[in-house]
Each structure stands twice: as C-alpha cells, then as structure tokens.
Write a protein that holds these residues in place. Structure first.
Motif, PDB file in Angstrom:
ATOM      1  N   VAL A 220      -0.151  25.484  -6.077  1.00 20.33           N
ATOM      2  CA  VAL A 220       0.104  26.614  -6.975  1.00 20.33           C
ATOM      3  C   VAL A 220      -0.920  26.639  -8.107  1.00 20.33           C
ATOM      4  CG1 VAL A 220       1.729  27.578  -8.641  1.00 20.33           C
ATOM      5  CG2 VAL A 220       2.548  26.805  -6.420  1.00 20.33           C
ATOM      6  N   VAL A 221      -1.174  25.484  -8.706  1.00 17.81           N
ATOM      7  CA  VAL A 221      -2.134  25.402  -9.813  1.00 17.81           C
ATOM      8  C   VAL A 221      -3.536  25.766  -9.330  1.00 17.81           C
ATOM      9  CG1 VAL A 221      -3.223  23.865 -11.492  1.00 17.81           C
ATOM     10  CG2 VAL A 221      -0.765  23.721 -11.092  1.00 17.81           C
ATOM     11  N   GLN A 222      -3.937  25.243  -8.156  1.00 22.43           N
ATOM     12  CA  GLN A 222      -5.271  25.547  -7.626  1.00 22.43           C
ATOM     13  C   GLN A 222      -5.390  27.015  -7.254  1.00 22.43           C
ATOM     14  OE1 GLN A 222      -8.070  24.116  -7.495  1.00 22.43           O
ATOM     15  NE2 GLN A 222      -9.179  25.431  -6.082  1.00 22.43           N
ATOM     16  N   HIS A 223      -4.339  27.587  -6.694  1.00 17.54           N
ATOM     17  CA  HIS A 223      -4.380  28.998  -6.304  1.00 17.54           C
ATOM     18  C   HIS A 223      -4.509  29.916  -7.513  1.00 17.54           C
ATOM     19  CE1 HIS A 223      -3.575  32.594  -3.941  1.00 17.54           C
ATOM     20  NE2 HIS A 223      -2.637  32.939  -4.807  1.00 17.54           N
ATOM     21  N   VAL A 224      -3.869  29.533  -8.623  1.00 15.48           N
ATOM     22  CA  VAL A 224      -3.880  30.382  -9.816  1.00 15.48           C
ATOM     23  C   VAL A 224      -5.154  30.185 -10.633  1.00 15.48           C
ATOM     24  CG1 VAL A 224      -2.719  30.860 -12.008  1.00 15.48           C
ATOM     25  CG2 VAL A 224      -1.366  30.513  -9.938  1.00 15.48           C
ATOM     26  N   THR A 225      -5.583  28.927 -10.786  1.00 17.64           N
ATOM     27  CA  THR A 225      -6.681  28.627 -11.712  1.00 17.64           C
ATOM     28  C   THR A 225      -8.029  28.419 -11.024  1.00 17.64           C
ATOM     29  OG1 THR A 225      -6.265  26.226 -11.634  1.00 17.64           O
ATOM     30  CG2 THR A 225      -5.018  27.532 -13.259  1.00 17.64           C
ATOM     31  N   HIS A 226      -8.039  28.042  -9.723  1.00 15.35           N
ATOM     32  CA  HIS A 226      -9.288  27.730  -9.012  1.00 15.35           C
ATOM     33  C   HIS A 226     -10.077  26.662  -9.766  1.00 15.35           C
ATOM     34  CE1 HIS A 226      -9.201  32.095  -7.241  1.00 15.35           C
ATOM     35  NE2 HIS A 226      -8.228  31.330  -6.770  1.00 15.35           N
ATOM     36  N   PHE A 227      -9.368  25.635 -10.256  1.00 17.48           N
ATOM     37  CA  PHE A 227     -10.046  24.652 -11.111  1.00 17.48           C
ATOM     38  C   PHE A 227     -10.978  23.726 -10.320  1.00 17.48           C
ATOM     39  CE2 PHE A 227      -6.242  22.451  -9.723  1.00 17.48           C
ATOM     40  CZ  PHE A 227      -6.629  21.133  -9.583  1.00 17.48           C
ATOM     41  N   ILE A 228     -10.797  23.598  -9.023  1.00 11.29           N
ATOM     42  CA  ILE A 228     -11.718  22.810  -8.195  1.00 11.29           C
ATOM     43  C   ILE A 228     -12.728  23.774  -7.582  1.00 11.29           C
ATOM     44  CG2 ILE A 228     -11.961  21.256  -6.237  1.00 11.29           C
ATOM     45  CD1 ILE A 228      -9.199  20.243  -6.711  1.00 11.29           C
TER      46      ILE A 228
END
Length: 377
Positions: free
Chosen positions: A314-322
């Motif tokens: 969820v965090v990666q999908h929302v923020t694209h931090f990687i």
C-alpha cells in the motif's frame, strides 16, 4: 523466534508475488495502450520503410470484434515524422487514432517529449513528414503540419525507443491522402483473462484465420505483442522464475527454523513425553499435539507476514518511494499489485511444504521410550 522467521518468509513471498504481478500489469498495460495486444499492419515497403494503406470495412471490423478474447478494435494510421519546436528537433511516430477531441490538428504528447522540447498545452508543434510516393527518391514529397498540443500525458512504461505522438485519425488520413476507410494499422486489445501465452496464441491464430482467409485483406501481417517484444516478455518470464526461486528459498529457511525450533522443544520436553506415554497417551495423540503447535506458529507467521506485506504494498503503491531506472526496468518505480489468486496459491504451497517439513521432527516422539526417560530422571 520461529514465528518471526516464518513471518519474515511470508512477507518476502508476498512482496515478491506483488512485485512480479505489478511488473506484468504495468508493462502489459503499457504495451496494450501503446501498440495493442494483436497488430494487423501492411507489409513495410523495402525502400520507403512506409506501410501502405489497406481498407478496413465495417464488415471486416465487425468480424475482428467477434474474435475470441477481443474487447476493442482500434484503427490507426502510423507515420514517422520530425518534430520542431524552436531550434529543437526530435524524431517521433505520429499515430492517428479515433478520438473525441475536436480540436483541429490537436495532438497528445508524452511528458518526456514536452520536457525535451520545452512545450506544453496550447503550444504549437511543427511536424515534418516525408513520403516517397512511387518508391523512388525523386518522388519524395515533404509535408508539414502545425499541430497544437491539447494534452501532455505521463508515460509510466516506455516500451518503444521512438516517442509516439497521438493525433486524430481524420487529420492523419488527410495528410496521407487515404480514403475514408483506409488505415495502415489495426490494433486489437484483449480481455484481461486472455493476457497470457495461451490467450495471445489463440487470439493471433483466430486473427490469422480471418485475415488470411477468403474474406481477408491481402498484404496484411498479424503480429502479437510477445512477437513484437520478445525480449521484454522473456524478461517477465525470468522475473516469474526468480519469484519461484524466492518461494523455494523462503520455504527452506522457514522450514529449517521450524524444524530446529521443534527439535529444541521436544528435547526439552522429552521427560514429559515419556511420562505421558507411560500414562497411556498414544503416539498419534502426542504427534497431534506437536503438529498443532507447529500449525499455530505457521498460521501466526502467515498472518503477520501478510499484514506486513500488504502494508508495504500500500505504501509503495501510494508513494512510489522505491525508484528504478526505466532504461533497465521499463518503469521508474517498483510496481506492486495484489494478485490474490497468485498470492493464495503461492502461500498455500508454502504452508503445505512447511507442514511436510515439520512432520519429520514431530515423528521423533514415536521413538521416545518411557523406560529410558524414567532411568534418565
């Protein structure tokens, strides 16, 4: 520690499956939006490198729509061009498609082109086209069109080296001097349930039967997305292979920790096992006790590992931090997708394998002799 190890393993499995599904969704979606899943194009002329026009009658289009798995038929006209904005120039492919935009000579351009040419919505974009007519250099015809940028769109997946600019089909028809039903490209988009090797093969075979049949169109070539981008689809298959390797490694790591943890527990409880046996408890009942202990630890690790994996996705999908290098990975961030059937299958296999592994040390209780444990005490 055993539950933590199992949770970490299921977290890695969940993330690996989500990333693999994410890459397939993004890259296949990018291919579908840019070039379609099945392409019907005229054979390229050797000298001019242009695709001649062919008729797309309403009957032929309706027949294409009726092919199994086809959800959309998109006629198009594709021409190479050179875009000029001030002193900057760039080679592009201008694609005429059916659109609701009524702006005269309006075009949609990707963000990468807008950035390199420093243009935006409302700006003019001069584009040059070269046509060789009869196939000789002397017959070359140069045409120019002053397009107006109506939209700048993001291009998350770059599946082609040449930038594609989208114009209206009537504008490109007038430019190429085609008849009202003529195009040089037809793209078929398939249902999501057909976006696999079997679905691509079946759709391509059905399209070939229609195109090469008595009511088909002469000189048209049928090509599927895996045929057009073999390296990209091989890369996706390699990614799936890596996920399977990760699944096996995580099962082995978790299994080793489960086995070692159970052996330690049974060695500590050996006197208790002997006492229970001397009181009449059967081997199968004791095996059931330790097996239930193992099952609780596996299920607890499964629960916590899945919760952590879902939170990460969820965090990666929302923020694209990687982030990723799109030159090597086709996208500029790690895509994730919670493919529940794929995930549940992978985790069911993992749980079954873990229970098989822990059944080996659990059988140790059948070899405990109550008399030996009494003498040891």
């Amino acid at each position: 520690m055993v539950t933590l190890s199992v949770a970490v393993s299921f977290f890695v499995i969940g993330v690996a499956v989500a990333v693999s599904s994410g890459f397939r969704r993004e890259i296949r979606g990018g291919i579908t939006s840019v070039v379609g899943d099945i392409r019907l194009s005229a054979q390229v002329q050797q000298f001019t490198l242009e695709s001649p026009a062919f008729p797309l009658t309403s009957t032929f289009r309706q027949a294409l729509s009726g092919l199994p798995g086809v959800r959309e038929v998109s006629p198009a006209i594709l021409r190479a061009g050179i875009v000029q904005a001030g002193t900057d120039i760039e080679g592009v492919m201008v694609k005429g498609v059916e659109t609701d935009d009524t702006t005269a000579l309006g075009v949609r351009i990707p963000e990468s082109l807008a950035s390199s040419l420093r243009i935006g919505v409302g700006d003019e974009m001069l584009t040059w086209f070269v046509s060789y007519g009869g196939g000789e250099m002397e017959d070359a015809r140069i045409a120019a069109r002053k397009f107006v940028v109506t939209e700048v769109f993001p291009l998350p997946v770059r599946v082609q080296e040449v930038t594609t600019v989208y114009a209206s089909l009537p504008d490109m028809r007038r430019l190429c001097r085609y008849e009202d039903d003529e195009v040089n490209l037809v793209e078929l988009r398939l249902d999501p349930s057909h976006l696999d090797a079997k679905g691509y093969s079946a759709a391509k075979a059905a399209a070939e039967d229609l195109v090469y049949g008595p009511d088909g169109v002469e000189g048209v070539v049928v090509q599927s997305a895996p045929d057009a981008f073999p390296a990209l689809f091989d890369w996706l298959d390699l990614l799936d292979f890596n996920v399977r390797v990760v699944l096996i490694l995580m099962i082995l790591v978790s299994g080793f920790n489960m086995v070692s943890g159970l052996l330690i527990l049974m060695f500590r409880s050996i006197s208790t096992i002997g006492t229970l046996k001397s009181l009449g408890m059967t081997d199968m009942a004791l095996v059931g006790v330790f097996f239930r202990v193992s099952l609780r630890k596996v299920l607890a690790g499964l629960l916590w590992g899945n919760l952590a994996a879902i939170l990460f996705c969820v965090v990666q999908h929302v923020t694209h931090f990687i982030k990723l290098n799109p030159v090597n990975y086709y996208v500029d961030y790690v895509p994730v997708s919670l493919n529940l059937p794929y995930l549940l299958t992978a985790e069911a296999v993992a749980v079954a394998a873990l229970l098989v592994l822990v059944s080996l040390p659990v059988l140790f209780v059948t070899r405990v002799d109550p008399a030996d444990t009494v003498r040891m005490n």
